[in-house]
Scaffold this motif. Sequence first.
Motif, mmCIF file in Angstrom:
data_model
loop_
_atom_site.group_PDB
_atom_site.id
_atom_site.type_symbol
_atom_site.label_atom_id
_atom_site.label_comp_id
_atom_site.label_asym_id
_atom_site.label_seq_id
_atom_site.Cartn_x
_atom_site.Cartn_y
_atom_site.Cartn_z
ATOM 1 N N HIS A 195 -31.148 -48.577 90.429
ATOM 2 C CA HIS A 195 -31.818 -49.692 91.084
ATOM 3 C C HIS A 195 -33.317 -49.454 91.196
ATOM 4 C CE1 HIS A 195 -30.364 -46.740 93.959
ATOM 5 N NE2 HIS A 195 -31.476 -46.968 94.618
ATOM 6 N N PHE A 199 -36.238 -51.938 89.971
ATOM 7 C CA PHE A 199 -37.306 -52.373 90.869
ATOM 8 C C PHE A 199 -38.671 -52.095 90.255
ATOM 9 C CE2 PHE A 199 -40.338 -51.596 94.275
ATOM 10 C CZ PHE A 199 -40.201 -52.741 95.032
ATOM 11 N N LEU A 225 -36.986 -60.196 93.296
ATOM 12 C CA LEU A 225 -37.368 -59.170 94.262
ATOM 13 C C LEU A 225 -36.580 -59.285 95.553
ATOM 14 C CD1 LEU A 225 -41.243 -59.057 93.745
ATOM 15 C CD2 LEU A 225 -39.529 -57.435 92.934
ATOM 16 N N LEU A 228 -33.250 -57.698 94.970
ATOM 17 C CA LEU A 228 -33.336 -56.239 94.917
ATOM 18 C C LEU A 228 -33.552 -55.631 96.302
ATOM 19 C CD1 LEU A 228 -35.458 -55.777 91.690
ATOM 20 C CD2 LEU A 228 -33.158 -54.906 92.053
ATOM 21 N N THR A 229 -34.487 -56.189 97.061
ATOM 22 C CA THR A 229 -34.804 -55.583 98.352
ATOM 23 C C THR A 229 -33.698 -55.817 99.366
ATOM 24 O OG1 THR A 229 -36.146 -57.540 98.891
ATOM 25 C CG2 THR A 229 -37.300 -55.595 98.060
ATOM 26 N N LEU A 236 -36.303 -47.688 98.914
ATOM 27 C CA LEU A 236 -37.704 -47.777 98.499
ATOM 28 C C LEU A 236 -38.593 -47.071 99.514
ATOM 29 C CD1 LEU A 236 -37.741 -51.562 97.520
ATOM 30 C CD2 LEU A 236 -37.284 -49.605 96.032
ATOM 31 N N MET A 244 -45.492 -53.411 95.428
ATOM 32 C CA MET A 244 -44.848 -54.713 95.259
ATOM 33 C C MET A 244 -45.704 -55.839 95.836
ATOM 34 S SD MET A 244 -41.161 -55.934 96.848
ATOM 35 C CE MET A 244 -41.663 -55.662 98.560
ATOM 36 N N GLY A 258 -40.327 -60.322 98.305
ATOM 37 C CA GLY A 258 -39.639 -59.041 98.335
ATOM 38 C C GLY A 258 -39.651 -58.426 99.721
#
Length: 354
Positions: A195, A199, A225, A228-229, A236, A244, A258
């Motif tokens: 992941h 990202f 985003l 993903l977040t 992260l 980002m 994000g």
Amino acid sequence: MPKRSISQRIGDQAEHIAQGAFLNAPNWICRSQSHDFGIDLEAELVEVTDGVEELSGALVKLQVKGTLSPIHKNRGYYVRLRTEYLSYANQFRVPVLLLLVNVRSNEIHYLWLQDYLIGREDILYGAKSVLVKVPEENRLDLSFQHQLPEIALGVTEGSQLMAVQKLFEVFSLKYDATALALASELLEHLGKNGHIAIFNGAIDKLIKRGPHLSRVDSQEFGKVLVDLTRRFGDRLDVDQILKMVVRGDTYSLAGLDGLLGLYDGFPDYAKSLDLPRRFDELELHELSWYCQFREAHAELDAMSIWLKIARLETSFETGAGILYIPEEHRDYCTMKWPNRADAVYLQSLRIKVP
């Protein structure tokens, strides 16, 4: 008269030795790749039946590095590579192997570059070159029958992870939410920090598009985003989050999306990062306000905040003073949020006059 440097001679010798090694292996053929930048050779797995070779279509690309005296320590050989080249190799859909050739002994060791970069993607964003370790057990002459065929055929764990990463990238282009969810679940199942690679890849594409994306493009990147977040935001670190969001002296709307996903998915983790202070230090005071706003209402996700914005506290101290959303702007925020998401709050901020 034409001249050839010692390094060129070593390079030519190394390529000749490497190609000969594959041609002498019973289940491989090898071709020159003179017109490919950074790729010297291409090897293809063959199947031999009744003395007849049949091509399989299973390929590996080869970058050859020759040396007279390889650096050997800690059970490995060390070679310096440009990060620009590593980024290029990481984009290939077929495996790219670095072959380190000792032109004195004819010994060859290899490193599968894409697999090496899994979990190490951060090295692509620092220095212009890095020292990589080629394990001493990765002897080419002992790998023709088992390890190399598995790499070429895509049946290793690294191959599976990279296949899912490519699927994620494809689904991101047109934002197929269902397919992205499935790909994300596969990434989680396979592990190995896949992941993080996704990202970083998404952020790289966002940065390359420049600071002035259209609203449509920002929304498309933002959707990816957010996905993903919301799923992986707690993996992260602060630097990745800043990369980002921050674009010089301003911020990315897609990056703000994000950030929305991070606070939706992992509000406690987001608060632990001390983001308001970091954004104030960068003089991005609207983002400092946003992080304080989300942390003050951590029990609410973005959708719930939208529905309750008229009643929520919005006054927070930043490096620029107390920022807030005036009462008369709350209805505007409610009306515009479905198209602008949390960016509409930042666009509605005012400084409170003492």
